[in-house]
Design a protein around this motif. Structure first.
Motif, PDB file in Angstrom:
ATOM      1  N   GLY A   1      67.042  34.490  17.960  1.00  0.00           N
ATOM      2  CA  GLY A   1      65.925  34.648  18.884  1.00  0.00           C
ATOM      3  C   GLY A   1      64.698  35.147  18.142  1.00  0.00           C
ATOM      4  O   GLY A   1      64.725  35.340  16.915  1.00  0.00           O
ATOM      5  N   HIS A   2      63.610  35.365  18.869  1.00  0.00           N
ATOM      6  CA  HIS A   2      62.374  35.889  18.296  1.00  0.00           C
ATOM      7  C   HIS A   2      61.764  36.892  19.269  1.00  0.00           C
ATOM      8  O   HIS A   2      61.720  36.638  20.481  1.00  0.00           O
ATOM      9  CB  HIS A   2      61.362  34.773  18.030  1.00  0.00           C
ATOM     10  N   SER A   3      61.295  38.000  18.722  1.00  0.00           N
ATOM     11  CA  SER A   3      60.594  38.983  19.540  1.00  0.00           C
ATOM     12  C   SER A   3      59.133  39.030  19.125  1.00  0.00           C
ATOM     13  O   SER A   3      58.794  38.818  17.957  1.00  0.00           O
ATOM     14  CB  SER A   3      61.233  40.370  19.389  1.00  0.00           C
TER      15      SER A   3
ATOM     16  N   TYR B   1      58.637  46.304  13.389  1.00  0.00           N
ATOM     17  CA  TYR B   1      58.757  47.749  13.666  1.00  0.00           C
ATOM     18  C   TYR B   1      59.264  47.992  15.088  1.00  0.00           C
ATOM     19  O   TYR B   1      60.208  48.759  15.303  1.00  0.00           O
ATOM     20  CB  TYR B   1      57.386  48.399  13.457  1.00  0.00           C
ATOM     21  N   GLN B   2      58.661  47.310  16.068  1.00  0.00           N
ATOM     22  CA  GLN B   2      59.054  47.561  17.457  1.00  0.00           C
ATOM     23  C   GLN B   2      60.469  47.045  17.749  1.00  0.00           C
ATOM     24  O   GLN B   2      61.204  47.650  18.535  1.00  0.00           O
ATOM     25  CB  GLN B   2      58.046  46.913  18.409  1.00  0.00           C
ATOM     26  N   THR B   3      60.854  45.959  17.109  1.00  0.00           N
ATOM     27  CA  THR B   3      62.207  45.447  17.309  1.00  0.00           C
ATOM     28  C   THR B   3      63.235  46.354  16.640  1.00  0.00           C
ATOM     29  O   THR B   3      64.278  46.670  17.228  1.00  0.00           O
ATOM     30  CB  THR B   3      62.321  44.014  16.749  1.00  0.00           C
ATOM     31  N   THR B   4      62.930  46.781  15.424  1.00  0.00           N
ATOM     32  CA  THR B   4      63.825  47.688  14.704  1.00  0.00           C
ATOM     33  C   THR B   4      64.055  48.968  15.489  1.00  0.00           C
ATOM     34  O   THR B   4      65.197  49.459  15.603  1.00  0.00           O
ATOM     35  CB  THR B   4      63.237  48.024  13.317  1.00  0.00           C
ATOM     36  N   ASN B   5      63.002  49.526  16.035  1.00  0.00           N
ATOM     37  CA  ASN B   5      63.107  50.800  16.750  1.00  0.00           C
ATOM     38  C   ASN B   5      63.956  50.705  18.013  1.00  0.00           C
ATOM     39  O   ASN B   5      64.479  51.715  18.485  1.00  0.00           O
ATOM     40  CB  ASN B   5      61.713  51.327  17.091  1.00  0.00           C
TER      41      ASN B   5
ATOM     42  N   ALA C   1      80.412  41.419  10.825  1.00  0.00           N
ATOM     43  CA  ALA C   1      79.332  41.201  11.791  1.00  0.00           C
ATOM     44  C   ALA C   1      78.010  41.716  11.224  1.00  0.00           C
ATOM     45  O   ALA C   1      77.974  42.774  10.584  1.00  0.00           O
ATOM     46  CB  ALA C   1      79.643  41.902  13.108  1.00  0.00           C
ATOM     47  N   THR C   2      76.935  40.970  11.454  1.00  0.00           N
ATOM     48  CA  THR C   2      75.617  41.389  10.972  1.00  0.00           C
ATOM     49  C   THR C   2      74.557  41.120  12.034  1.00  0.00           C
ATOM     50  O   THR C   2      74.673  40.200  12.840  1.00  0.00           O
ATOM     51  CB  THR C   2      75.201  40.625   9.689  1.00  0.00           C
ATOM     52  N   VAL C   3      73.524  41.949  11.997  1.00  0.00           N
ATOM     53  CA  VAL C   3      72.278  41.687  12.716  1.00  0.00           C
ATOM     54  C   VAL C   3      71.170  41.794  11.679  1.00  0.00           C
ATOM     55  O   VAL C   3      71.098  42.780  10.940  1.00  0.00           O
ATOM     56  CB  VAL C   3      72.034  42.701  13.858  1.00  0.00           C
ATOM     57  N   GLU C   4      70.328  40.769  11.613  1.00  0.00           N
ATOM     58  CA  GLU C   4      69.264  40.773  10.612  1.00  0.00           C
ATOM     59  C   GLU C   4      67.943  40.375  11.259  1.00  0.00           C
ATOM     60  O   GLU C   4      67.892  39.454  12.076  1.00  0.00           O
ATOM     61  CB  GLU C   4      69.607  39.829   9.464  1.00  0.00           C
ATOM     62  N   LEU C   5      66.910  41.109  10.892  1.00  0.00           N
ATOM     63  CA  LEU C   5      65.555  40.842  11.372  1.00  0.00           C
ATOM     64  C   LEU C   5      64.694  40.390  10.201  1.00  0.00           C
ATOM     65  O   LEU C   5      64.824  40.903   9.084  1.00  0.00           O
ATOM     66  CB  LEU C   5      64.942  42.101  11.997  1.00  0.00           C
ATOM     67  N   PHE C   6      63.794  39.440  10.461  1.00  0.00           N
ATOM     68  CA  PHE C   6      62.862  38.953   9.451  1.00  0.00           C
ATOM     69  C   PHE C   6      61.474  38.857  10.057  1.00  0.00           C
ATOM     70  O   PHE C   6      61.328  38.502  11.230  1.00  0.00           O
ATOM     71  CB  PHE C   6      63.231  37.543   8.961  1.00  0.00           C
ATOM     72  N   ALA C   7      60.462  39.136   9.243  1.00  0.00           N
ATOM     73  CA  ALA C   7      59.070  38.931   9.659  1.00  0.00           C
ATOM     74  C   ALA C   7      58.261  38.519   8.439  1.00  0.00           C
ATOM     75  O   ALA C   7      58.578  38.903   7.306  1.00  0.00           O
ATOM     76  CB  ALA C   7      58.488  40.197  10.293  1.00  0.00           C
ATOM     77  N   TRP C   8      57.217  37.736   8.677  1.00  0.00           N
ATOM     78  CA  TRP C   8      56.425  37.170   7.588  1.00  0.00           C
ATOM     79  C   TRP C   8      54.963  37.599   7.713  1.00  0.00           C
ATOM     80  O   TRP C   8      54.148  36.896   8.321  1.00  0.00           O
ATOM     81  CB  TRP C   8      56.541  35.650   7.611  1.00  0.00           C
TER      82      TRP C   8
ATOM     83  N   LYS D   1      52.838  31.856  18.241  1.00  0.00           N
ATOM     84  CA  LYS D   1      53.329  33.228  18.132  1.00  0.00           C
ATOM     85  C   LYS D   1      54.442  33.362  17.094  1.00  0.00           C
ATOM     86  O   LYS D   1      54.702  34.459  16.584  1.00  0.00           O
ATOM     87  CB  LYS D   1      53.817  33.731  19.490  1.00  0.00           C
ATOM     88  N   LEU D   2      55.121  32.244  16.784  1.00  0.00           N
ATOM     89  CA  LEU D   2      56.206  32.294  15.803  1.00  0.00           C
ATOM     90  C   LEU D   2      55.722  32.720  14.424  1.00  0.00           C
ATOM     91  O   LEU D   2      56.499  33.223  13.621  1.00  0.00           O
ATOM     92  CB  LEU D   2      56.898  30.923  15.706  1.00  0.00           C
ATOM     93  N   LYS D   3      54.440  32.507  14.112  1.00  0.00           N
ATOM     94  CA  LYS D   3      53.917  32.857  12.788  1.00  0.00           C
ATOM     95  C   LYS D   3      54.086  34.346  12.501  1.00  0.00           C
ATOM     96  O   LYS D   3      54.340  34.746  11.364  1.00  0.00           O
ATOM     97  CB  LYS D   3      52.441  32.485  12.679  1.00  0.00           C
ATOM     98  N   THR D   4      53.963  35.164  13.516  1.00  0.00           N
ATOM     99  CA  THR D   4      54.062  36.618  13.308  1.00  0.00           C
ATOM    100  C   THR D   4      55.231  37.243  14.068  1.00  0.00           C
ATOM    101  O   THR D   4      55.417  38.457  14.012  1.00  0.00           O
ATOM    102  CB  THR D   4      52.754  37.313  13.737  1.00  0.00           C
ATOM    103  N   ALA D   5      56.001  36.441  14.786  1.00  0.00           N
ATOM    104  CA  ALA D   5      57.137  36.976  15.540  1.00  0.00           C
ATOM    105  C   ALA D   5      58.203  37.532  14.601  1.00  0.00           C
ATOM    106  O   ALA D   5      58.255  37.198  13.417  1.00  0.00           O
ATOM    107  CB  ALA D   5      57.737  35.887  16.428  1.00  0.00           C
ATOM    108  N   CYS D   6      59.058  38.375  15.143  1.00  0.00           N
ATOM    109  CA  CYS D   6      60.206  38.900  14.399  1.00  0.00           C
ATOM    110  C   CYS D   6      61.415  38.025  14.713  1.00  0.00           C
ATOM    111  O   CYS D   6      61.832  37.911  15.870  1.00  0.00           O
ATOM    112  CB  CYS D   6      60.474  40.342  14.829  1.00  0.00           C
ATOM    113  N   ALA D   7      61.959  37.380  13.690  1.00  0.00           N
ATOM    114  CA  ALA D   7      63.140  36.536  13.865  1.00  0.00           C
ATOM    115  C   ALA D   7      64.391  37.406  13.910  1.00  0.00           C
ATOM    116  O   ALA D   7      64.527  38.359  13.137  1.00  0.00           O
ATOM    117  CB  ALA D   7      63.240  35.530  12.736  1.00  0.00           C
ATOM    118  N   ILE D   8      65.293  37.068  14.816  1.00  0.00           N
ATOM    119  CA  ILE D   8      66.532  37.829  15.020  1.00  0.00           C
ATOM    120  C   ILE D   8      67.717  36.915  14.748  1.00  0.00           C
ATOM    121  O   ILE D   8      67.817  35.834  15.325  1.00  0.00           O
ATOM    122  CB  ILE D   8      66.614  38.356  16.464  1.00  0.00           C
TER     123      ILE D   8
END
Length: 307
Positions: A75-77, A88-92, A119-126, A145-152
């Motif tokens: 998903g993406h936040s 930052y907001q997704t991590t928190n 099991a893993t959860v990984e977040l990415f942002a560019w 919005k995907l350009k700056t979204a946080c990928a989950i």
């Protein structure tokens, strides 16, 4: 042993143990708004995190059996046009339930990762300032919005437990030959989704099978254990297939696969990797020994180049 990722998925009622056929029946299949491939969107009452652009989803491809659970969710936040802030907001939101995790990143991205068992959860942002080269991404054109979204990315690490019947077959294991285990085709601990129906969660009592290929009593099942513990009903084994690659851009290598029948209509056969080696002809003798031992055909493909 408890797994905080599994516990969290249970707490938000994300049906990670449900097989794919049941997921389709409950949620349906739709084309992803941005990526356009088919997905099952899990529109659950409690979202994985707040700020999702779309519900958490799983890919719906024909090479995934309908009789197994999905093991990779994504998903993406998005909160604002700032990649660092979205991370930052997704991590928190996840730190209170999963702990601090591990800071990750590369030359053009930043991230956070939590690992518990397989099991893993990984977040990415560019972040924009880390992008050195222009890149065309049609998904970004469809949803800027995907350009700056946080990928989950969520990987449950699910594997089927060894059943009483499996255990009987494993305990009757007759080895054929040792196979290479050093060159691993997957770099993460999650089992490959396309092969999940043939994979079992290994137990320490069967560690002696690591690096082995053989068959069960009366040759009813083919068993091999490299990156995963594979069990294939012998009647479903069609043939073995040897790929030989000569040096080109790559150094050259070889790969031995088993081609087997599937148990659902959308996919007739699957190719499972048994092992790989560095030289184009390193697996020739081993492939012949295995095929002869179980009386199945061996297809030796023409040389190709390692491009």
């Amino acid at each position: 042993m408890t797994n905080p990722i599994h516990d969290y998925l249970d707490s938000i009622d994300l049906p990670w143990r449900m097989n794919r056929a049941s997921l389709v029946e409950k949620y349906g299949i739709t084309a992803h708004v941005a990526y356009e491939w088919n997905v099952i969107e899990l529109n659950t009452l409690h979202p994985f995190v707040n700020g999702l652009l779309w519900p958490i989803s799983v890919q719906a491809f024909d090479n995934f059996s309908p009789f197994v659970p999905a093991t990779e969710f994504s998903g993406h936040s998005y909160f604002k046009a700032d990649a660092r802030e979205n991370l930052y907001q997704t991590t928190n939101q996840l730190i209170p339930v999963l702990g601090d995790g591990e800071t990750t990143g590369a030359s053009n991205c930043i991230g956070r990762k939590w690992t518990f068992g397989s099991a893993t959860v990984e977040l990415f942002a560019w972040p924009a300032e880390l992008q050195q080269w222009p890149m065309t991404n049609h998904a970004h054109e469809r949803e800027p919005k995907l350009k700056t979204a946080c990928a989950i990315a969520i990987k449950t690490g699910f594997r089927f437990l060894i059943s009483p019947k499996d255990r009987e077959l494993l305990e009757s294991f007759e080895p054929i030959v040792k196979i290479p285990v050093g060159r691993k085709p997957w770099n993460d601990p999650s089992a490959p989704q396309y092969a999940l129906e043939f994979i079992r969660l290994p137990e320490e009592s069967f560690n002696n099978l690591i690096g082995g290929i053989g068959y069960s009593r009366e040759r009813s099942a083919l068993i091999f254990f490299t990156t995963e513990l594979y069990m294939v009903t012998m009647d479903d084994v069609i043939q073995f297939q040897l790929t030989r690659m000569l040096p080109a851009k790559g150094l050259g290598r070889s790969r031995l696969d088993v081609v087997c029948r599937c148990d659902y209509q959308a996919q007739k056969t699957k190719v499972l990797e048994i092992c790989a080696a560095d030289g184009p002809d390193d697996l020739n003798a081993l492939a012949i020994d295995i095929a002869d031992a179980v009386d199945k055909p061996l297809s030796v493909l023409p040389y190709c180049y390692d491009t």
